[in-house]
Design a protein around this motif. Structure first.
Motif, short mmCIF file in Angstrom:
data_model
loop_
_atom_site.label_atom_id
_atom_site.label_comp_id
_atom_site.label_asym_id
_atom_site.label_seq_id
_atom_site.Cartn_x
_atom_site.Cartn_y
_atom_site.Cartn_z
N GLY A 323 5.40 -2.64 4.83
CA GLY A 323 5.18 -2.79 3.39
C GLY A 323 4.58 -1.57 2.73
N GLU A 324 3.70 -0.88 3.42
CA GLU A 324 3.06 0.29 2.83
C GLU A 324 3.97 1.52 2.81
OE1 GLU A 324 0.14 2.20 6.03
OE2 GLU A 324 0.10 0.00 6.11
N LEU A 325 5.09 1.44 3.52
CA LEU A 325 6.03 2.56 3.53
C LEU A 325 7.01 2.52 2.36
CD1 LEU A 325 6.95 2.52 7.33
CD2 LEU A 325 5.27 3.97 6.19
N VAL A 326 7.21 1.33 1.78
CA VAL A 326 8.21 1.20 0.72
C VAL A 326 7.93 2.14 -0.45
CG1 VAL A 326 9.29 -0.40 -0.91
CG2 VAL A 326 8.71 -1.18 1.40
N PRO A 327 6.70 2.24 -0.96
CA PRO A 327 6.45 3.17 -2.08
C PRO A 327 6.80 4.61 -1.77
CG PRO A 327 4.62 1.63 -1.84
CD PRO A 327 5.49 1.46 -0.63
N VAL A 328 6.72 5.00 -0.49
CA VAL A 328 7.04 6.38 -0.12
C VAL A 328 8.52 6.66 -0.38
CG1 VAL A 328 7.15 8.03 1.79
CG2 VAL A 328 5.22 6.43 1.62
N PHE A 329 9.38 5.71 -0.02
CA PHE A 329 10.81 5.91 -0.21
C PHE A 329 11.20 5.80 -1.68
CE2 PHE A 329 10.34 4.96 4.23
CZ PHE A 329 11.17 5.90 4.82
N ILE A 330 10.48 4.99 -2.43
CA ILE A 330 10.71 4.95 -3.88
C ILE A 330 10.37 6.30 -4.50
CG2 ILE A 330 9.99 3.90 -6.05
CD1 ILE A 330 9.36 1.34 -4.44
#
Length: 340
Positions: A323-330
């Motif tokens: 879940g904490e990785l999703v903002p990185v790809f955004i």
């Protein structure tokens, strides 16, 4: 190789079916093991002690046949057999779920190594790593040069409006797993929609083309392209954008996204794009849009995994951090798209 059958594959029924359909093919008791690394469909390595094959079937308990269409995979691999694209030789397709519990197909086993990590490549040295990775755009050019009509794949997809449908599809996937506020995700989706490129002539596209979906032989040549479950007719630059995304440094500890870009000698994403453009003659000036779209797709996929984890439907090491990785790809998608 284990004597007990792996989950999802009844070896006695498989052997009986092969004997009915291909008499004499199997010459001894079958044993099998699950091939690790697959992200969706299940893959097994099967042997009778003398020959080896690979069996593919949908995930256990999966009921949406269209999302894991064995006939589709079998068809495209069979069609590409006599082209410059390295693929395994197909043996048999079985669409009767009564045989092993789900539709499946059998193909010849191909020798080769799937390189999934920077550490694996680092052991080869910079020169070999560079040679192996540069073979990816070369293989992609060969795939995109296949004439769909001549290969019998003229009706393999609906290329008209391909990018619009893709963006809409992944937008629906996002809504299906939206359970929290994700800063920038709607901005990225909207910006992608407002800046859609004009697609070049449609080709066969792989849909998930990257280093760990190919096998590499001891001579550093690609011996087979695998995992065709997302293949269709569409915009070839979606394959290139995805390859570029996977070739960019992520530097995210615990990231589930397989990337080998940190290995010494690994070509940059820009070098891979340049190699593709040189060999294909295609205009790649909008590659940043396609790479940003790849980031959007990965963000949606990761958010779906996170959502299932919060519902207790996904177990395993590392899922608690996705879940904490999703903002990185955004953020990576937005940054890439703003480059123009």
């Amino acid at each position: 190789m284990s004597e007990s059958p792996p989950p999802g594959l009844d070896l006695a029924r498989l052997a009986a079916h092969l004997e009915r359909e291909r008499p004499g093919l199997v010459r001894g008791p079958l044993s099998a093991q699950v091939v690790q690394g697959g992200r969706s469909n299940l893959t097994y390595r099967v042997t009778d002690g003398a020959r080896r094959w690979v069996v593919r079937r949908p995930p256990l308990g999966h009921v949406l046949a269209t999302a894991h269409d064995m006939a589709r995979e079998y068809r495209v691999i069979s069609a590409l057999r006599d082209t410059a694209v390295p693929v395994p030789e197909t043996v048999l397709l079985c669409e009767d779920p009564d045989v092993t519990g789900a539709p499946f197909y059998v193909m010849e086993h191909v020798e080769g190594t799937p390189y999934r990590t920077s550490e694996q490549l680092a052991g080869l040295g910079a020169e070999r790593t560079r040679r192996i990775v540069l073979a990816l755009p070369e293989t992609l050019v060969a795939l995109h040069a296949v004439d769909p009509e001549e290969a019998g794949l003229g009706d393999f997809g609906r290329p008209a409006g391909f990018l619009e449908r893709q963006l809409r599809r992944w937008g629906k996937q996002l809504e299906a797993s939206r359970s929290r506020e994700l800063a920038g995700i709607d901005e990225l989706r909207g910006a992608l929609g407002r800046t859609l490129p004009v697609s070049p002539r449609p080709t066969v596209v792989h849909g998930d083309f990257r280093l760990d979906n190919v096998l590499v032989g001891p001579d550093d040549r690609i011996t087979a392209v695998l995992d065709w479950e997302m293949s269709t007719l569409g915009d070839p630059l979606t394959d290139l954008g995805l390859l570029a995304m996977y070739s960019e440094r992520q530097d995210v500890p615990g990231s589930p996204v397989s990337t080998t870009s940190g290995a010494p000698g690994h070509p940059t994403a820009a070098e891979l794009v340049e190699r593709y453009a040189l060999l294909s003659g295609r205009d790649v000036s909008r590659v940043n849009w396609y790479t940003a779209f790849a980031y959007f797709k990965l963000a949606v996929i990761l958010e779906g995994i996170h959502y299932r984890f919060t519902l207790g439907r996904t177990v395993g090491e590392g899922f608690d951090r996705i879940g904490e990785l999703v903002p990185v790809f955004i953020d990576n998608g937005l940054t890439t798209l703003r480059k123009g």
